[in-house]
Design an enzyme around this catalytic site. Structure first.
Site, short mmCIF file in Angstrom:
data_model
loop_
_atom_site.label_atom_id
_atom_site.label_comp_id
_atom_site.label_asym_id
_atom_site.label_seq_id
_atom_site.Cartn_x
_atom_site.Cartn_y
_atom_site.Cartn_z
N ASP A 50 -34.10 -67.64 -44.17
CA ASP A 50 -33.81 -68.90 -43.50
C ASP A 50 -32.33 -69.25 -43.37
O ASP A 50 -31.98 -70.22 -42.70
CB ASP A 50 -34.56 -70.04 -44.23
CG ASP A 50 -34.30 -70.06 -45.73
OD1 ASP A 50 -33.16 -69.77 -46.16
OD2 ASP A 50 -35.25 -70.37 -46.49
N HIS B 256 -33.86 -59.48 -46.94
CA HIS B 256 -34.93 -59.29 -45.96
C HIS B 256 -34.51 -59.70 -44.55
O HIS B 256 -35.37 -59.93 -43.70
CB HIS B 256 -36.18 -60.05 -46.40
CG HIS B 256 -36.77 -59.52 -47.67
ND1 HIS B 256 -37.67 -60.22 -48.43
CD2 HIS B 256 -36.58 -58.33 -48.31
CE1 HIS B 256 -38.01 -59.48 -49.49
NE2 HIS B 256 -37.35 -58.35 -49.44
N CYS C 145 -37.20 -75.59 -58.37
CA CYS C 145 -35.81 -75.10 -58.37
C CYS C 145 -34.82 -76.26 -58.26
O CYS C 145 -33.78 -76.26 -58.93
CB CYS C 145 -35.60 -74.14 -57.21
SG CYS C 145 -36.71 -72.72 -57.28
N ASN D 201 -39.26 -70.62 -62.03
CA ASN D 201 -40.38 -70.46 -61.10
C ASN D 201 -41.52 -71.34 -61.57
O ASN D 201 -41.76 -71.47 -62.76
CB ASN D 201 -40.83 -68.99 -61.02
CG ASN D 201 -41.61 -68.69 -59.75
OD1 ASN D 201 -41.19 -69.03 -58.65
ND2 ASN D 201 -42.77 -68.08 -59.89
N SER E 68 -38.81 -67.10 -57.35
CA SER E 68 -39.49 -65.90 -56.86
C SER E 68 -40.52 -65.45 -57.89
O SER E 68 -40.24 -65.45 -59.09
CB SER E 68 -38.49 -64.76 -56.61
OG SER E 68 -39.18 -63.57 -56.27
N SER E 69 -41.68 -65.06 -57.39
CA SER E 69 -42.71 -64.52 -58.28
C SER E 69 -42.45 -63.04 -58.57
O SER E 69 -43.08 -62.45 -59.42
CB SER E 69 -44.08 -64.69 -57.65
OG SER E 69 -44.14 -63.98 -56.43
N GLN F 210 -34.23 -63.30 -50.94
CA GLN F 210 -35.38 -62.71 -50.26
C GLN F 210 -35.78 -63.61 -49.09
O GLN F 210 -36.69 -63.26 -48.34
CB GLN F 210 -36.56 -62.60 -51.24
CG GLN F 210 -36.28 -61.70 -52.42
CD GLN F 210 -37.40 -61.75 -53.46
OE1 GLN F 210 -37.63 -62.77 -54.11
NE2 GLN F 210 -38.09 -60.66 -53.62
#
Ligand code: ZN
Length: 279
Positions: free
Chosen positions: A112, A127, A270, A252, A227-228, A109
């Protein structure tokens, strides 16, 4: 097909290693938490709430010139950090797991490009990518690096401004006269330029989702990294995995939207949680 085993809600990297050892084909989904140790800030706090003002909506970017100028002005500062960010241990550990044949697909997601910089080959940028710009008129893609130079050339007074960076290459910059910010149009067709990332309020291209779903069907377990899962675009993969009765593990620091679907939850950074896979 076997259902999810008795949940092991143990926050230990050893049990994560066991989870990964038991599965031969992992589907990995990564989010902002994977890049925080590269200096790219996270969107949400431990409770899954916004840490700052939510990012720009797609509709505002398209319809509102002032909002668009404001986006680019803030992004001028935000992109500076994005382009100097380097992959961290978490990215390297995942690249190493892929080299050992354990990852069938990595879906991120993040925009970068740090998974690719760490050497991961099979990556879907769900994304999009912040280092690419796309014309909304003719679809032509171009380099953000080049646009950055052009934006700095046209807006020297903004180029000097400093700001607090946000996760998507955006930045907090208040009390500035955004209406004077000068953004070039597409060289080819004069259309609106937009970073080649999926904004809030904008759908993920269907082909990208389809490719990820196809890979998901060929996998036998899922690992969520940082990721939430608050955004549906990522959460849908967890849902599909759970519906298929395949086990899901997540790393997470805070709550995730899928906590009740997890076979294993590791509440850790992480980088440290994945260190067992570094080679
Ligand atoms: Zn164009």
């Amino acid at each position: 097909m076997s259902r999810v085993e008795v949940p092991l809600r143990v926050a230990s990297p050893d049990s994560l290693a066991e989870f990964v050892e038991r599965q031969s084909r992992l589907f990995v989904l990564t989010g902002a938490g994977c890049s925080t140790d590269s200096g790219i800030p996270d969107y949400r706090d431990a409770a899954g709430e916004w840490k700052r003002r939510p990012p720009i909506m797609f509709q505002a970017f398209v319809a509102d010139e002032r909002a668009r100028k404001r986006y680019w002005a803030r992004s001028l500062a935000g992109f500076r950090r994005m382009r100097t960010a380097r992959p961290n241990e978490a990215h390297h550990s995942l690249a190493s797991l892929e080299r050992r044949g354990r990852i069938v697909q990595l879906v991120t997601q993040n925009v970068d490009g740090l998974h690719q910089a760490a050497g991961s080959q099979n990556v879907i940028d769900l994304h999009g990518r912040i280092d690419t710009v796309r014309c909304m008129g003719c679809g032509r893609r171009s380099s953000r690096e080049q646009l950055q130079l052009e934006l700095e050339r046209r807006n020297p007074e903004f180029a000097a401004l400093d700001a607090v960076e946000a996760p998507d290459g955006d930045a907090d910059l208040d009390n500035v006269a955004f209406e004077t910010f000068d953004v070039p149009a597409c060289d080819s067709c004069g259309g609106l330029l937009k970073p080649d990332v999926v904004f809030f309020g904008e759908g993920v291209p269907a082909g990208r989702v389809h490719r990820a779903m196809t890979a998901l069907e060929c996998s036998d377990a899922m690992l969520v990294v940082g990721s939430s899962l608050m955004v549906y675009s990522g959460y849908r993969f967890v849902r599909a995995m759970a519906d298929a009765g395949k086990p899901i593990a997540a790393i997470n620091l805070g709550r995730t939207r899928a906590d009740d679907l997890l076979a294993l939850k590791v509440t850790d950074r992480c980088t440290s949680a994945l260190r067992v896979f570094a080679m």
